[in-house]
Design a protein around this motif. Structure first.
Motif, PDB file in Angstrom:
ATOM      1  N   GLY A   1      -0.986  -0.736  -1.179  1.00  0.00           N
ATOM      2  CA  GLY A   1      -0.973   0.703  -1.447  1.00  0.00           C
ATOM      3  C   GLY A   1      -0.192   1.043  -2.694  1.00  0.00           C
ATOM      4  N   GLU A   2       0.937   0.378  -2.902  1.00  0.00           N
ATOM      5  CA  GLU A   2       1.741   0.632  -4.102  1.00  0.00           C
ATOM      6  C   GLU A   2       1.006   0.172  -5.359  1.00  0.00           C
TER       7      GLU A   2
ATOM      8  N   LEU B   1      -6.291  -0.625   2.430  1.00  0.00           N
ATOM      9  CA  LEU B   1      -5.085   0.143   2.730  1.00  0.00           C
ATOM     10  C   LEU B   1      -5.078   0.561   4.197  1.00  0.00           C
TER      11      LEU B   1
ATOM     12  N   SER C   1      -1.394   4.951   4.206  1.00  0.00           N
ATOM     13  CA  SER C   1      -1.444   4.791   2.749  1.00  0.00           C
ATOM     14  C   SER C   1      -2.699   5.448   2.172  1.00  0.00           C
TER      15      SER C   1
END
Length: 683
Positions: free
Chosen positions: A231-232, A258, A262
């Motif tokens: 997700g980041e 994800l 997220s």
């Protein structure tokens, strides 16, 4: 400090005009016209004319206003030529001009989306939604039929820097941190009228808006490099694109891989981005119910045919009106995907398509039924709506045709790219194993040739063998150290070139010069150890001449490796090509075979190892030097040794100039091949 770019002035004039066209809408309130409010019948296929609150700027990342762009596409068709996996069959097919035919991917897709809207392209795998996304984003340009306009203007290269494209795979440099990724992107992509501090503030505000503060100093990661979460990484990819306030933002399966939380957070970010006046189009496979209702418009595709276009919130009502009603509570996206594939086990279907007991036949009948209904009920309204809208104002049409200048000069691009390249490859340049290899091999050779002499022919031959091994070792190390650079960075390079971030020539010069630092440092350490342990001539001219010859071989080998990598842009094929050429150059280098047959003699003249080896011998030996003084015939000159039958030690240093020409020639050819290959991958 409010950061304002060149789109601010355009937007202040453009928003009222687009609002008059009914092209922009608000996510804060969705109000229909009075006439529709009095009519409870759902309005399928078209979205109500709405307005966008351009003053809503709750986050610093949205302080700049992108140029509003209204995207229309009508009757889009796309086909590809079928190619057999059998190469022999392909050759026969081409010679007979009877190739395998065409496969149609898209079949008459129509739609539109404006600033402030999020359009979702849905459909089962292989339905053509990613292909459509690439077409309307300008990534595919061949074999396309239909009309695609941006503010009523066809696509042109001027739109490149107004488009952000987030691929399904997160294409980022794995060794850079999240903050470094956004900062370098800001320096390369933001306009010159922004100061360095403003660019840093833009990167910082983007970082905070996307919730990446916690991982700002964590590497992106990938492969064998541990990094941020999925997700980041996806949010970093989006931040990479929204830094420049793109008018159009395209995303390919942004929620793939994800978790629900997220994915939900990501869609909230996209809604806020659209609220700022952007036009957002995303493909989606099977979103949750909450995410599904976040979309403003939905285009459902089945086997390349559209079967629904309109508001996402009214899609269930439309299919219910046709007689498709789920028998149990279902996720709307799951229900629509079942319809798009013809799987209707848990739903009621119209009697018109319930004429067979064969499941496959029922599926085909349902898809054809939905296609006919789309043609008769939805497509005419969508086309009429596209034609009814007023044309975009002239200044907006001119704005999308105006190509933005480069954000920086060549020197400024070089400085930023050089710093980024060094940061990204720093772990390779300062690799402890690489240093250990140079020192270890240097010590090993020094011990094997400890205090070597040239008093006899056998000893002379041994010392010449040391020099040829040095040539082999650093040639192979340099070729294989350079051949994989461009294949590994191919994806990032294609992505950044499609966005017109920098000149390809500047990137190539930065890559070559940064890598050259490592290619020069480690051989120097190696030679300092080996040269004195082997007791070669202890004079400054001889040492530096020998070192210069080795470095020249290394630099030429690096250029050859870059050429092989740029020519194929494939890790597997580049390595194979480098191995074959290296073997050929070793055999023709002048140590194993000195008297090459005349019909093969031309090979040694294209071998840089041949010239490098000769240059090293000239740097170390003199033809007038004596050896074998203890022999029965008395002292002999080195030039009389059989080892120098094909080499005049008294000759000039023409090999040095030949190697310099080769080093430059390889690099010019590498840049030429890289430009052609990247252009082919980008088209």
């Amino acid at each position: 400090m409010e950061i304002v770019d060149e789109g601010e002035r355009e937007t202040q004039v453009a928003i009222p005009a687009l609002a008059a066209m009914g092209a922009v809408r608000s996510h804060n309130f969705l109000t229909a016209t009075d006439k529709e409010a009095s009519n409870p019948k759902p309005r399928f296929g078209r979205s109500p004319d709405l307005k966008i609150d351009v003053q809503d700027r709750s986050s610093p990342v949205f302080k700049s206003n992108p140029l509003p762009i209204f995207l229309k596409f009508e009757d889009v068709e796309y086909s590809v030529r079928l190619v057999s996996r059998d190469p022999v069959r392909n050759v026969r097919c081409q010679l007979s001009a009877q190739c395998g035919g065409q496969r149609q991917i898209l079949r008459g897709v129509t739609g539109s989306v404006g600033p402030g809207e999020v359009l979702a392209l849905m459909g089962p795998s292989g339905s053509g939604k990613t292909t459509l996304l690439k077409i309307i984003a300008g990534r595919l340009t061949d074999n396309i039929r239909g009309s695609i306009t941006y503010n009523d203007i066809p696509y042109s290269t001027a739109l490149k820097r107004r488009i952000g494209f987030v691929t399904q795979e997160d294409i980022l440099f794995p060794q850079l941190t999240v903050q470094e990724t956004l900062v370098f992107a800001a320096f390369l992509r933001l306009p010159t009228n922004m100061t360095r501090q403003q660019k840093l503030e833009r990167a910082e505000s983007t970082l905070k808006e996307l919730g990446l503060e916690r991982c700002r100093n964590t590497r992106i990661g990938g492969g064998f490099v541990k990094g941020v979460s999925g997700g980041e990484k996806k949010r970093t990819s989006i931040g990479y694109e929204i830094l420049v306030d793109p008018s159009l933002l395209f995303l390919d399966e942004p929620t793939s891989g994800l978790d629900s939380a997220s994915a939900n957070r990501l869609l909230q970010v996209l809604r806020r981005l659209a609220k700022a006046g952007r036009t957002i189009i995303t493909t989606i496979h099977q979103p949750s119910s909450r995410i599904f209702y976040m979309f403003d418009k939905l285009l459902l595709i089945s086997e390349g045919y559209p079967i629904y276009i309109g508001q996402a919130c009214t899609s269930m009502q439309y299919f219910s009106s046709l007689g498709f009603v789920p028998q149990l509570a279902m996720n709307p996206a799951e229900f629509l995907l079942d319809l798009a594939t013809g799987h209707v086990q848990d739903m009621n279907i119209p009697e018109a398509v319930n004429s067979s007991s064969d499941t496959d036949e029922i599926s085909r009948d349902i898809i054809k039924f939905l296609q006919r209904k789309y043609k008769s009920e939805l497509e005419p309204g969508e086309k009429e709506e596209n034609h009814r809208r007023a044309k975009a104002p002239r200044h907006l049409q001119q704005a999308v045709q105006l190509k933005k200048d480069w954000t920086m000069s060549c020197i400024e691009q070089f400085m930023v790219l050089a710093k980024r390249t060094f940061r990204e490859r720093c772990s390779d340049y300062l690799d402890k194993l690489r240093l250990l290899q140079a020192i270890g091999v240097g010590v090993l050779l020094g011990l094997l040739w400890w205090k070597s002499r040239i008093d006899t022919e056998a000893h002379l031959r041994d010392q010449i063998g040391l020099m040829f091994y040095i040539c082999i070792f650093w040639t192979s190390a340099s070729i294989f150290g350079a051949v994989y650079v461009f294949p590994f960075e191919k994806s990032c390079l294609v992505k950044e070139r499609q966005a017109d971030m920098y000149r390809l020539s500047v990137y190539y010069v930065c890559s070559t010069l940064c890598d050259m630092v490592a290619h020069v440092f480690y051989p120097t350490i190696f030679m300092i150890i080996t040269y004195f342990m082997a007791d070669l001539k202890r004079t400054a001219p001889c040492f530096f001449s020998m070192l210069g010859a080795v470095l020249l071989v290394v630099i030429t080998s690096q250029g050859a490796g870059e050429l092989f990598g740029a020519a194929v842009l494939s890790v597997k094929r580049a390595g194979l090509m480098a191995s074959l050429v290296l073997m050929l150059f070793i055999l023709t280098g002048g140590f194993y075979v000195q008297n090459i047959p005349f019909f093969m003699r031309w090979l040694k003249y294209v071998s840089f190892m041949h010239y490098g080896f000769r240059l090293m011998l000239k740097a170390q030996y003199s033809g007038e030097e004596l050896y074998e003084c203890d022999g029965p015939g008395g002292c002999k000159k080195l030039q009389s040794s059989p080892s120098f039958n094909t080499l005049s030690l008294a000759g000039g240093m023409e090999e040095m100039w030949i190697l310099l020409v080769m080093a430059l020639g390889y690099r010019f050819l590498a840049l030429f091949c890289l430009r052609r290959r990247i252009s082919a991958c980008s088209s």
